[in-house]
Structures are given as structure tokens and as C-alpha cells.
Design an enzyme around this catalytic site. Structure first.
Site, mmCIF file in Angstrom:
data_model
loop_
_atom_site.group_PDB
_atom_site.id
_atom_site.type_symbol
_atom_site.label_atom_id
_atom_site.label_comp_id
_atom_site.label_asym_id
_atom_site.label_seq_id
_atom_site.Cartn_x
_atom_site.Cartn_y
_atom_site.Cartn_z
ATOM 1 N N ASN A 189 3.532 57.838 -15.674
ATOM 2 C CA ASN A 189 3.475 57.282 -14.721
ATOM 3 C C ASN A 189 4.759 56.383 -14.082
ATOM 4 O O ASN A 189 5.187 55.688 -14.441
ATOM 5 C CB ASN A 189 2.391 56.321 -14.562
ATOM 6 C CG ASN A 189 2.298 55.520 -13.728
ATOM 7 O OD1 ASN A 189 2.658 56.266 -12.208
ATOM 8 N ND2 ASN A 189 1.241 54.731 -13.080
ATOM 9 N N TRP A 190 5.777 57.446 -13.073
ATOM 10 C CA TRP A 190 6.787 57.013 -12.314
ATOM 11 C C TRP A 190 6.152 55.701 -11.486
ATOM 12 O O TRP A 190 7.524 55.069 -11.210
ATOM 13 C CB TRP A 190 7.342 58.087 -11.784
ATOM 14 C CG TRP A 190 7.744 59.404 -12.711
ATOM 15 C CD1 TRP A 190 7.944 59.346 -14.018
ATOM 16 C CD2 TRP A 190 8.899 59.803 -12.037
ATOM 17 N NE1 TRP A 190 8.328 60.548 -14.487
ATOM 18 C CE2 TRP A 190 9.201 61.319 -13.142
ATOM 19 C CE3 TRP A 190 9.476 60.272 -10.994
ATOM 20 C CZ2 TRP A 190 9.846 62.319 -13.380
ATOM 21 C CZ3 TRP A 190 10.327 61.778 -11.167
ATOM 22 C CH2 TRP A 190 10.725 62.743 -11.868
ATOM 23 N N LYS A 191 5.123 55.370 -10.549
ATOM 24 C CA LYS A 191 5.016 54.847 -9.790
ATOM 25 C C LYS A 191 5.749 54.945 -8.565
ATOM 26 O O LYS A 191 6.607 55.944 -8.495
ATOM 27 C CB LYS A 191 4.965 53.008 -10.458
ATOM 28 C CG LYS A 191 3.575 53.186 -11.684
ATOM 29 C CD LYS A 191 3.953 51.820 -12.577
ATOM 30 C CE LYS A 191 3.012 51.080 -13.723
ATOM 31 N NZ LYS A 191 2.733 50.669 -14.143
ATOM 32 N N HIS A 194 -5.921 53.547 -11.099
ATOM 33 C CA HIS A 194 -4.714 52.785 -11.995
ATOM 34 C C HIS A 194 -5.223 51.359 -11.128
ATOM 35 O O HIS A 194 -5.874 51.436 -10.108
ATOM 36 C CB HIS A 194 -3.644 53.204 -11.850
ATOM 37 C CG HIS A 194 -2.396 52.519 -12.423
ATOM 38 N ND1 HIS A 194 -2.316 51.003 -11.896
ATOM 39 C CD2 HIS A 194 -1.932 52.718 -13.568
ATOM 40 C CE1 HIS A 194 -1.524 50.957 -13.409
ATOM 41 N NE2 HIS A 194 -1.313 51.972 -13.278
ATOM 42 N N GLU A 230 -3.133 49.280 -10.674
ATOM 43 C CA GLU A 230 -2.826 48.404 -9.586
ATOM 44 C C GLU A 230 -2.857 49.298 -7.641
ATOM 45 O O GLU A 230 -3.122 48.175 -6.859
ATOM 46 C CB GLU A 230 -1.078 49.072 -8.981
ATOM 47 C CG GLU A 230 -0.234 48.795 -10.358
ATOM 48 C CD GLU A 230 1.068 49.075 -11.219
ATOM 49 O OE1 GLU A 230 1.355 50.729 -10.936
ATOM 50 O OE2 GLU A 230 1.389 48.636 -12.539
ATOM 51 N N GLU A 267 -5.912 50.621 -20.447
ATOM 52 C CA GLU A 267 -4.794 50.087 -20.353
ATOM 53 C C GLU A 267 -4.793 48.121 -20.174
ATOM 54 O O GLU A 267 -5.340 48.219 -18.497
ATOM 55 C CB GLU A 267 -3.960 50.352 -18.791
ATOM 56 C CG GLU A 267 -3.532 52.077 -19.190
ATOM 57 C CD GLU A 267 -2.349 52.264 -17.918
ATOM 58 O OE1 GLU A 267 -1.125 52.637 -18.421
ATOM 59 O OE2 GLU A 267 -2.399 51.619 -16.436
ATOM 60 N N GLY A 316 3.786 46.521 -17.515
ATOM 61 C CA GLY A 316 4.896 46.035 -17.379
ATOM 62 C C GLY A 316 5.484 44.336 -17.790
ATOM 63 O O GLY A 316 6.044 43.791 -17.231
ATOM 64 N N SER A 324 3.329 49.242 -21.921
ATOM 65 C CA SER A 324 4.933 48.998 -22.521
ATOM 66 C C SER A 324 4.368 49.180 -23.679
ATOM 67 O O SER A 324 5.084 48.887 -24.914
ATOM 68 C CB SER A 324 4.512 46.749 -22.608
ATOM 69 O OG SER A 324 4.662 46.010 -21.885
HETATM 70 P P1 13P Z 1 4.571 50.218 -17.931
HETATM 71 O O1 13P Z 1 4.271 51.395 -19.835
HETATM 72 O O2 13P Z 1 5.430 50.022 -17.896
HETATM 73 O O3 13P Z 1 3.620 48.988 -19.364
HETATM 74 O O4 13P Z 1 3.075 50.210 -17.378
HETATM 75 C C1 13P Z 1 2.191 50.892 -17.625
HETATM 76 C C2 13P Z 1 0.633 51.682 -17.161
HETATM 77 O O5 13P Z 1 0.586 51.051 -15.953
HETATM 78 C C3 13P Z 1 0.969 53.523 -16.661
HETATM 79 O O6 13P Z 1 0.267 53.326 -15.564
#
Ligand code: 13P
Length: 255
Positions: A9-11, A99, A101, A171, A177, A217
Site C-alpha cells: 500500500n503505497w499510500k 483502511h 486512515e 492492522e 507507521g 510496520s
Molecule cells: P506501515 O507498514 O507503514 O506501518 O503501514 C501499514 C499500513 O497501513 C498498510 O496498509
């Protein structure tokens, strides 16, 4: 037999120029990889989707393409949104839905997530539906209740046949993160609980065919232990998916 999935997931990262570079590097890093054994998906931002699709198809790369979100309406006056039909036309296979976020920053509810899940299935897209608890929910011992609610609400009116192909991503929000991860035991315990909830929603056979990923993470250094857990069928990777070498090392960490 569940085929593990590692999804990046590149966000909100990478221009389409940078996306070309990253996908090419990933193609190089995983040139010898057996994609039948461990599936790999990349989920770039919308601005890179077309670029990623043509690159993957032209270079005959075996990566599945995923989107990070979509709207549940078919079309119309929804400024800034993208529909399931648009993703389907790009031969997108996966769509990350719910997600944390999206839920926390953009106010998506369980009901929104459920509408999106059903629309995704209606357009031959496979949802990667996310769930997970906050730090304070974890501290007060509410992890199981929280993820159970998100899974039950998110899968309302989903048929057993559809459910078989869904991907769930657990998650923990406090792990995203932050460099903190759930211990392999905790990841197994919560993901095992999610599988038992799926068993009550559908049946044991359906539950045992659903892939459940861990996210939060995940790095090459911790992936092996987490991915070795019985019920953990892969990972949804954020930050570490932005580096081809690191992401490839996570893919290779699955035994
Ligand atoms: P990180 O791997 O940066 O913690 O992010 C996880 C995430 O939200 C994947 O969707």
C-alpha cells in the site's frame, strides 16, 4: 490451501515517474519469484494506476494491481471520487477498503465500508477489507470486540461465495507507521479470532479459505516471524513497500 498475499500500500507516495521506477526495480528483484506460491500486489495512488497497469501488462510482470480506495456510487456528481467500474476497466484486481486512515482521517463508517465491499464484488474486484484497534482500545482489552464489529458490519449481505475470495487485513492502528508491531503471538491470536468470527458468519469451510493479512510496520527483519503464524496469510505493507529491495525481501520471507 490459501495462497499467501503480500500487498504494498503505497499510500500518498510516488509520482507516476517514480512509480515506473519502483515497479521496474521490483520486477528485477522478483524476477525469479514463484508468484503461484506467494502472490504480490502493488497498490499505487490513482495517478499512477494507468502507468502501473500498462507497465505490468507490457513487461508481463506477475504483480496484481490494487487500488487504495473507491466510491460506492456508480457514477455522477462525486467530485474527487473514483468508481468501481473505472477500476475494473483498468483491470485492477484488489481494492483496499476501510483502511484506518480512511476511517480516521476521512470519517468512513462501517456502513460505508460495507457498501463499498458489496459494490467491489459487483464489479469483479476483490476487497482487501481492513480492521484494527487503536492504542487505547488495545490497552483496555477491546481488540477482539473492535475487530469483530468491523468484520461483521463490513461483511453484511456478502454471500458465502463472495466471502471466500475476500482478503481481510488486520492492522492495529498503533502499529501503522510507528515501527511497533504486534507480537507474532498477538497477531496470531487476533487473526485467529477473526477467522472464528468468519466461521460463525459463514461456515468453517468458507472461513478457512479466506486470506487474512497482518499490517503495521512490517519490514524484512520482522516479516518472517509474523508470516510464519498459522492463520497469517500474508502482509499489507505500507512504508516498506516504497523500497523495492525491502519489499522483495518481505515477499521472500514467506516460507
Ligand atoms: P506501515 O507498514 O507503514 O506501518 O503501514 C501499514 C499500513 O497501513 C498498510 O496498509
Amino acid at each position: 490451501m490459501r495462497t499467501p498475499l503480500i500487498a504494498g500500500n503505497w499510500k500518498m507516495n510516488k509520482t507516476h515517474f517514480e512509480a515506473i521506477k519502483l515497479i521496474q526495480q521490483l520486477g528485477y528483484e522478483l524476477a525469479e519469484h514463484d508468484f503461484g506460491k506467494v502472490e504480490v500486489a502493488v497498490c499505487p495512488p490513482f495517478t499512477s494506476m494507468r502507468t502501473a497497469q500498462t507497465l505490468i501488462e507490457d513487461d508481463r510482470l506477475s504483480f496484481a494491481l490494487g487500488a487504495q480506495n473507491m466510491h460506492y456510487e456508480k457514477d455522477g456528481a462525486f467530485t474527487g471520487e473514483v468508481s468501481a467500474e473505472m477500476l475494473k476497466a483498468l483491470r485492477v484486481r484488489y481494492v483496499i477498503l476501510g483502511h484506518s486512515e480512511r476511517r480516521e482521517v476521512f470519517g468512513e463508517s462501517d456502513e460505508d465500508v460495507n457498501r463499498k465491499v458489496r459494490v467491489a464484488f459487483g464489479n469483479e474486484l476483490t476487497p482487501i477489507m481492513c480492521c484494527g484497534e487503536t492504542d487505547s482500545e488495545k490497552e483496555s482489552g477491546e481488540t477482539a470486540i473492535k475487530v469483530e464489529r468491523q468484520v461483521r458490519e463490513g461483511l453484511k449481505s456478502v454471500t458465502p461465495d463472495q466471502a471466500r475470495s475476500i482478503v481481510i487485513a488486520y492492522e492495529p492502528i498503533w502499529a501503522i507507521g510507528t515501527g511497533k508491531t504486534a507480537t507474532p503471538d498477538d497477531a496470531q491470536s487476533t487473526i485467529g479470532h477473526i477467522r472464528s468470527v468468519l466461521g460463525t458468519l459463514f461456515d468453517g469451510d468458507v472461513a478457512s479459505s479466506i486470506r487474512i493479512l497482518y499490517g503495521g510496520s512490517v519490514k524484512s527483519g520482522n516479516a518472517g516471524q509474523i508470516l510464519a503464524q498459522t492463520d497469517v496469510d500474508g502482509a499489507l505493507v505500507g512504508g516498506a513497500s516504497l523500497d523495492a529491495g525491502e519489499f522483495a525481501a518481505i515477499v521472500k520471507a514467506i516460507k
